[in-house]
Scaffold this active site. Structure first.
Site, PDB file in Angstrom:
ATOM      1  N   LYS A  13      79.055   4.895 -34.972  1.00  0.00           N
ATOM      2  CA  LYS A  13      78.586   6.165 -34.416  1.00  0.00           C
ATOM      3  C   LYS A  13      79.758   7.105 -34.111  1.00  0.00           C
ATOM      4  O   LYS A  13      79.692   8.293 -34.418  1.00  0.00           O
ATOM      5  CB  LYS A  13      77.760   5.895 -33.154  1.00  0.00           C
ATOM      6  CG  LYS A  13      77.286   7.147 -32.436  1.00  0.00           C
ATOM      7  CD  LYS A  13      76.271   6.819 -31.360  1.00  0.00           C
ATOM      8  CE  LYS A  13      76.843   6.013 -30.221  1.00  0.00           C
ATOM      9  NZ  LYS A  13      77.799   6.754 -29.363  1.00  0.00           N
ATOM     10  N   ARG A 146      76.258  -5.090 -24.535  1.00  0.00           N
ATOM     11  CA  ARG A 146      75.918  -3.696 -24.856  1.00  0.00           C
ATOM     12  C   ARG A 146      74.866  -3.624 -25.960  1.00  0.00           C
ATOM     13  O   ARG A 146      74.004  -2.752 -25.960  1.00  0.00           O
ATOM     14  CB  ARG A 146      77.176  -2.922 -25.245  1.00  0.00           C
ATOM     15  CG  ARG A 146      78.113  -2.714 -24.050  1.00  0.00           C
ATOM     16  CD  ARG A 146      79.390  -2.035 -24.459  1.00  0.00           C
ATOM     17  NE  ARG A 146      79.155  -0.706 -24.970  1.00  0.00           N
ATOM     18  CZ  ARG A 146      79.953  -0.074 -25.835  1.00  0.00           C
ATOM     19  NH1 ARG A 146      81.027  -0.661 -26.290  1.00  0.00           N
ATOM     20  NH2 ARG A 146      79.677   1.131 -26.228  1.00  0.00           N
TER      21      ARG A 146
HETATM   22  P1  AMP Z   1      79.733   4.931 -24.769  1.00  0.00           P
HETATM   23  O1  AMP Z   1      81.135   5.401 -24.953  1.00  0.00           O
HETATM   24  O2  AMP Z   1      78.725   5.988 -25.107  1.00  0.00           O
HETATM   25  O3  AMP Z   1      79.472   3.639 -25.477  1.00  0.00           O
HETATM   26  O4  AMP Z   1      79.525   4.636 -23.221  1.00  0.00           O
HETATM   27  C1  AMP Z   1      80.324   3.681 -22.538  1.00  0.00           C
HETATM   28  C2  AMP Z   1      79.579   3.198 -21.304  1.00  0.00           C
HETATM   29  O5  AMP Z   1      79.312   4.294 -20.426  1.00  0.00           O
HETATM   30  C3  AMP Z   1      78.210   2.568 -21.567  1.00  0.00           C
HETATM   31  O6  AMP Z   1      78.297   1.196 -21.903  1.00  0.00           O
HETATM   32  C4  AMP Z   1      77.510   2.785 -20.225  1.00  0.00           C
HETATM   33  O7  AMP Z   1      77.984   1.887 -19.247  1.00  0.00           O
HETATM   34  C5  AMP Z   1      78.013   4.176 -19.822  1.00  0.00           C
HETATM   35  N1  AMP Z   1      77.156   5.248 -20.369  1.00  0.00           N
HETATM   36  C6  AMP Z   1      77.504   6.183 -21.297  1.00  0.00           C
HETATM   37  N2  AMP Z   1      76.498   7.034 -21.528  1.00  0.00           N
HETATM   38  C7  AMP Z   1      75.472   6.631 -20.746  1.00  0.00           C
HETATM   39  C8  AMP Z   1      74.139   7.094 -20.543  1.00  0.00           C
HETATM   40  N3  AMP Z   1      73.660   8.159 -21.215  1.00  0.00           N
HETATM   41  N4  AMP Z   1      73.362   6.433 -19.653  1.00  0.00           N
HETATM   42  C9  AMP Z   1      73.825   5.373 -18.953  1.00  0.00           C
HETATM   43  N5  AMP Z   1      75.058   4.866 -19.105  1.00  0.00           N
HETATM   44  C10 AMP Z   1      75.891   5.491 -19.984  1.00  0.00           C
END
Ligand code: AMP
Length: 194
Positions: A13, A146
């Site tokens: 992504k 995750r």
């Molecule tokens: P990402 O970089 O988008 O994978 O986000 C890293 C981490 O941030 C995730 O594993 C969640 O712990 C938190 N996180 C990011 N975006 C969200 C969201 N929209 N809702 C809840 N937790 C989020």
């Protein structure tokens, strides 16, 4: 042009988000980046979310809503935006619908970069073998968590957009270039880009 990009951990992504940002000059709205920035700056919010993020769980919807509304109200997105990592569950998706309706912003495309669960798991295992892990939530056990959270919380959001006829499922198992060109083809078919 406004876009939402979905993909399980390890689906590529981030790479495709960067492609879209460059190709179409989009403004990236990444809740993960915003949260990581707060953790790095050791703000009150950062301290609150750090452990949750390290475990691979989702932070509360309230925190996410306040980050998003702040960002949408203070961002110039002349060419449109790309949501990366948001919405992560059905409640967030419904809230985003409301916010966009209120702000008279159209959602043009939703892409799901689709990769077989087995391939994702083997990608995760390979990642674990690499020595240099730059993100605390990038270890294999956290990535597995995750992935579970993604399947449980985020996958139902795809149906939400499918019901709105906005969902485009992209085969994420080709090369990076193939995946990017599949996305571009859909955009070019449906959208006039200057
Ligand atoms: P990402 O970089 O988008 O994978 O986000 C890293 C981490 O941030 C995730 O594993 C969640 O712990 C938190 N996180 C990011 N975006 C969200 C969201 N929209 N809702 C809840 N937790 C989020």
């Amino acid at each position: 042009m406004n876009v939402i990009l979905f993909g399980a951990p390890g689906a590529g992504k981030g790479t495709q988000a960067n492609f879209l940002i460059k190709e179409y000059n989009l403004t990236q709205i990444s809740t993960g980046d915003m949260l990581r920035e707060s953790v790095k700056r050791k703000t009150e919010l950062g301290k609150k979310v750090e452990i949750i993020m390290t475990k691979g769980d989702l932070v509360s919807d309230e925190i996410i809503f306040s980050l998003i509304s702040n960002r949408l109200n203070n961002t110039d997105y002349t060419n449109g935006f790309i949501f990366d990592g948001f919405p992560r569950n059905l409640k967030q998706a419904k809230k985003l619908d409301e916010m966009m309706y209120d702000m008279k912003i159209n959602l043009d495309f939703v892409f799901h970069i689709d990769v077989d669960e087995q391939i994702l798991t083997s990608r995760i295992e390979n990642r674990a073998k690499q020595e240099k892990i730059t993100r605390k939530d990038d270890t294999s056990s956290v990535l597995i968590e995750r992935l579970k959270v993604y399947n449980r919380e985020t996958k139902p959001v795809l149906d939400h957009y499918s019901n709105q006829n906005k969902l485009n499922v992209i085969n994420g198992m080709g090369t990076i270039e193939e995946v990017s060109s599949n996305i571009s083809n859909i955009i070019q078919k449906d959208f006039k880009v200057d």
